[in-house]
Design a protein around this motif. Structure first.
Motif, PDB file in Angstrom:
ATOM      1  N   MET A  82       2.285   1.680  -3.485  1.00 52.78           N
ATOM      2  CA  MET A  82       1.263   2.171  -4.417  1.00 52.78           C
ATOM      3  C   MET A  82       0.973   3.654  -4.178  1.00 52.78           C
ATOM      4  O   MET A  82       0.806   4.418  -5.135  1.00 52.78           O
ATOM      5  N   ASN A 127       3.858   5.580  -5.657  1.00 50.59           N
ATOM      6  CA  ASN A 127       3.757   5.604  -7.121  1.00 50.59           C
ATOM      7  C   ASN A 127       2.648   6.544  -7.581  1.00 50.59           C
ATOM      8  O   ASN A 127       2.797   7.260  -8.562  1.00 50.59           O
ATOM      9  N   SER A 130       0.825  -1.198   0.000  1.00 52.40           N
ATOM     10  CA  SER A 130       0.000   0.000   0.000  1.00 52.40           C
ATOM     11  C   SER A 130       0.862   1.252   0.000  1.00 52.40           C
ATOM     12  O   SER A 130       0.559   2.223  -0.698  1.00 52.40           O
TER      13      SER A 130
END
Length: 152
Positions: free
Chosen positions: A9, A12, A6
């Protein structure tokens, strides 16, 4: 493990958002530069047109003035010189437009209007919005409305 994924992500996603923001700014800067260059080119064409027109009008003015002066002297009628007066104002305007400070004065006046009389620049019915544009587009092409309804 899920927490680590998580975090990756989220990192990103943040990088992607920053990249998109950077690209948006770059695109906006390019659009501004393009519009500026187009405006410069249009202004240059307008000045070039004024200079070219001045050549023709200057020649017309010179020939007309010589002809009117010759006619006034030959016929001893000074009223033949009357057209020279208004034509000289047109010639002076063209000279100012082509080589003078007319553009600078116009720019100054435009800046003054934008600063103190901004209400004169308001568009009728205000600035167009997406909704108003779509409404006008649909009104102009009623067959699109039917297609959009049936495709949903």
């Amino acid at each position: 493990m899920g927490f680590q994924m998580s975090k990756t992500m989220d990192a990103n996603l943040k990088k992607q958002q920053e990249f998109m923001l950077h690209n948006s700014r770059l695109q906006l800067e390019r659009q501004i530069m393009m519009q500026s260059q187009m405006r410069d080119r249009q202004m240059a064409m307008q000045i070039a047109w004024s200079r070219e027109f001045l050549k023709y009008f200057g020649t017309f003015f010179a020939v007309t003035t010589v002809g009117l002066v010759a006619g006034a002297v030959k016929r001893k009628n000074p009223s033949l010189l009357a057209p020279i007066y208004p034509l000289s104002f047109i010639l002076a305007y063209q000279i100012d437009s082509a080589y003078g400070t007319l553009i600078h004065r116009m720019r100054g006046e435009a800046e003054s209007i934008m600063a103190t009389e901004h209400h004169l620049l308001d568009l009728p019915l205000g600035t167009p919005t997406f909704v108003s544009i779509e409404k006008a587009r649909r009104a102009k092409q009623p067959h699109l409305l039917l297609e959009e309804v049936t495709s949903q």
